[in-house]
Scaffold this motif. Structure first.
Motif, PDB file in Angstrom:
ATOM      1  N   ARG A 220       0.838  -1.208   0.000  1.00  0.00           N
ATOM      2  CA  ARG A 220       0.000   0.000   0.000  1.00  0.00           C
ATOM      3  C   ARG A 220       0.873   1.257   0.000  1.00  0.00           C
ATOM      4  O   ARG A 220       0.579   2.236  -0.675  1.00  0.00           O
ATOM      5  CB  ARG A 220      -0.919   0.022   1.208  1.00  0.00           C
ATOM      6  CG  ARG A 220      -2.186  -0.743   1.017  1.00  0.00           C
ATOM      7  CD  ARG A 220      -3.183  -0.447   2.138  1.00  0.00           C
ATOM      8  NE  ARG A 220      -4.419  -1.140   1.880  1.00  0.00           N
ATOM      9  CZ  ARG A 220      -4.935  -2.073   2.668  1.00  0.00           C
ATOM     10  NH1 ARG A 220      -4.343  -2.402   3.795  1.00  0.00           N
ATOM     11  NH2 ARG A 220      -6.064  -2.658   2.341  1.00  0.00           N
ATOM     12  N   SER A 221       1.955   1.233   0.796  1.00  0.00           N
ATOM     13  CA  SER A 221       2.825   2.411   0.879  1.00  0.00           C
ATOM     14  C   SER A 221       3.638   2.621  -0.401  1.00  0.00           C
ATOM     15  O   SER A 221       4.056   3.741  -0.678  1.00  0.00           O
ATOM     16  CB  SER A 221       3.758   2.303   2.088  1.00  0.00           C
ATOM     17  OG  SER A 221       4.770   1.345   1.873  1.00  0.00           O
ATOM     18  N   LEU A 222       3.855   1.566  -1.175  1.00  0.00           N
ATOM     19  CA  LEU A 222       4.624   1.671  -2.427  1.00  0.00           C
ATOM     20  C   LEU A 222       3.748   1.981  -3.640  1.00  0.00           C
ATOM     21  O   LEU A 222       4.262   2.374  -4.687  1.00  0.00           O
ATOM     22  CB  LEU A 222       5.381   0.362  -2.688  1.00  0.00           C
ATOM     23  CG  LEU A 222       6.489  -0.006  -1.714  1.00  0.00           C
ATOM     24  CD1 LEU A 222       7.020  -1.395  -2.006  1.00  0.00           C
ATOM     25  CD2 LEU A 222       7.614   1.019  -1.758  1.00  0.00           C
ATOM     26  N   MET A 223       2.446   1.774  -3.502  1.00  0.00           N
ATOM     27  CA  MET A 223       1.534   1.930  -4.633  1.00  0.00           C
ATOM     28  C   MET A 223       1.293   3.404  -4.952  1.00  0.00           C
ATOM     29  O   MET A 223       1.041   4.203  -4.063  1.00  0.00           O
ATOM     30  CB  MET A 223       0.180   1.279  -4.343  1.00  0.00           C
ATOM     31  CG  MET A 223       0.185  -0.222  -4.233  1.00  0.00           C
ATOM     32  SD  MET A 223       0.319  -1.077  -5.793  1.00  0.00           S
ATOM     33  CE  MET A 223      -1.235  -0.676  -6.561  1.00  0.00           C
ATOM     34  N   GLY A 224       1.359   3.700  -6.243  1.00  0.00           N
ATOM     35  CA  GLY A 224       0.928   4.990  -6.747  1.00  0.00           C
ATOM     36  C   GLY A 224      -0.274   4.755  -7.644  1.00  0.00           C
ATOM     37  O   GLY A 224      -0.651   3.605  -7.893  1.00  0.00           O
ATOM     38  N   PRO A 225      -0.877   5.805  -8.159  1.00  0.00           N
ATOM     39  CA  PRO A 225      -2.070   5.629  -8.975  1.00  0.00           C
ATOM     40  C   PRO A 225      -1.822   4.829 -10.257  1.00  0.00           C
ATOM     41  O   PRO A 225      -2.742   4.206 -10.780  1.00  0.00           O
ATOM     42  CB  PRO A 225      -2.520   7.054  -9.295  1.00  0.00           C
ATOM     43  CG  PRO A 225      -1.420   7.951  -8.882  1.00  0.00           C
ATOM     44  CD  PRO A 225      -0.530   7.197  -7.955  1.00  0.00           C
ATOM     45  N   GLN A 226      -0.595   4.816 -10.737  1.00  0.00           N
ATOM     46  CA  GLN A 226      -0.288   4.112 -11.985  1.00  0.00           C
ATOM     47  C   GLN A 226       0.529   2.829 -11.769  1.00  0.00           C
ATOM     48  O   GLN A 226       0.981   2.217 -12.730  1.00  0.00           O
ATOM     49  CB  GLN A 226       0.480   5.041 -12.936  1.00  0.00           C
ATOM     50  CG  GLN A 226      -0.261   6.324 -13.271  1.00  0.00           C
ATOM     51  CD  GLN A 226      -1.623   6.065 -13.894  1.00  0.00           C
ATOM     52  OE1 GLN A 226      -1.764   5.235 -14.773  1.00  0.00           O
ATOM     53  NE2 GLN A 226      -2.630   6.769 -13.409  1.00  0.00           N
ATOM     54  N   THR A 227       0.735   2.428 -10.527  1.00  0.00           N
ATOM     55  CA  THR A 227       1.551   1.243 -10.237  1.00  0.00           C
ATOM     56  C   THR A 227       0.852  -0.022 -10.715  1.00  0.00           C
ATOM     57  O   THR A 227      -0.341  -0.209 -10.495  1.00  0.00           O
ATOM     58  CB  THR A 227       1.832   1.135  -8.719  1.00  0.00           C
ATOM     59  OG1 THR A 227       2.472   2.332  -8.290  1.00  0.00           O
ATOM     60  CG2 THR A 227       2.732  -0.060  -8.410  1.00  0.00           C
ATOM     61  N   GLN A 228       1.619  -0.875 -11.364  1.00  0.00           N
ATOM     62  CA  GLN A 228       1.133  -2.168 -11.843  1.00  0.00           C
ATOM     63  C   GLN A 228       1.817  -3.269 -11.039  1.00  0.00           C
ATOM     64  O   GLN A 228       3.040  -3.258 -10.890  1.00  0.00           O
ATOM     65  CB  GLN A 228       1.462  -2.349 -13.333  1.00  0.00           C
ATOM     66  CG  GLN A 228       0.872  -1.290 -14.223  1.00  0.00           C
ATOM     67  CD  GLN A 228      -0.641  -1.374 -14.290  1.00  0.00           C
ATOM     68  OE1 GLN A 228      -1.232  -2.437 -14.180  1.00  0.00           O
ATOM     69  NE2 GLN A 228      -1.282  -0.226 -14.455  1.00  0.00           N
ATOM     70  N   LEU A 229       1.039  -4.220 -10.519  1.00  0.00           N
ATOM     71  CA  LEU A 229       1.592  -5.354  -9.783  1.00  0.00           C
ATOM     72  C   LEU A 229       1.819  -6.513 -10.733  1.00  0.00           C
ATOM     73  O   LEU A 229       0.988  -6.787 -11.601  1.00  0.00           O
ATOM     74  CB  LEU A 229       0.640  -5.809  -8.684  1.00  0.00           C
ATOM     75  CG  LEU A 229       0.271  -4.805  -7.601  1.00  0.00           C
ATOM     76  CD1 LEU A 229      -0.676  -5.456  -6.590  1.00  0.00           C
ATOM     77  CD2 LEU A 229       1.504  -4.283  -6.911  1.00  0.00           C
TER      78      LEU A 229
END
Length: 177
Positions: free
Chosen positions: A32-41
């Motif tokens: 959650r802390s690493l996620m940005g609006p455009q982050t893809q897992l």
């Protein structure tokens, strides 16, 4: 870089107990802390893919789960062959993407090297970061996780693997190599 708790395994220690569900909750917090609006897992087969599936659900992500296979880029391909049946499936445009790669256990770094090569076969990402459930040290290549839920020390004669029960709950198996 996060500094998770360390659980050393010493010669006098006969077993190591890791609560995979508790570590998953810590991984969820870290992701959650690493996620940005455009982050893809993208999860590495198989344990990382399991983590990605559950993270997609817990984070409410709509797109399908993306999976990276290390099989074609492994430096031990001659010995292992196509042992892993899952193939890479990316449900996003890699070019310019902020990619967060997920894995269960980071050890030598060879699998990470292989999946980064695989990722670049699909395009040139803007950034690639790594989040893992467990970092067990023993690196042979210069890769480090941006987030690790825990760090443990195990003898090189032991293999630490994530397992998933039928109900989706995680646990670890420690085996002699």
């Amino acid at each position: 870089m996060n500094s998770p708790p360390t659980a050393p395994l010493t010669p006098s220690t006969t077993s190591l107990v890791l609560d995979a569900e508790a570590l998953y909750r810590e991984l969820l917090r870290g992701v959650r802390s690493l996620m940005g609006p455009q982050t893809q897992l993208a999860g590495i087969t198989s344990g990382g893919a399991w983590l990605a599936e559950r993270l997609h659900q817990d984070l409410g992500l709509a797109q399908p789960v993306s999976v990276l296979s290390s099989a074609l880029h492994r430096d031990d391909f001659a010995q292992r062959g196509m042992a892993m049946s899952a193939q890479t499936q990316l449900h996003f445009d890699v070019n310019g993407a902020d990619v967060l790669v997920l894995d269960d256990v980071l050890y030598t770094g060879r699998t990470v090297r292989a999946v980064i090569n695989e990722l670049y076969d699909y395009g040139r990402p803007g950034s690639v970061r790594l989040a893992v459930l467990v970092d067990r040290g023993g690196r042979q290549l210069p890769y480090a996780a941006d987030f690790a839920a825990a760090r443990v020390s195990l003898p090189s004669s032991q293999v630490l693997a994530l397992a998933r029960a039928d109900d989706g709950r995680f646990h670890f198996a420690i085996k002699e190599a």
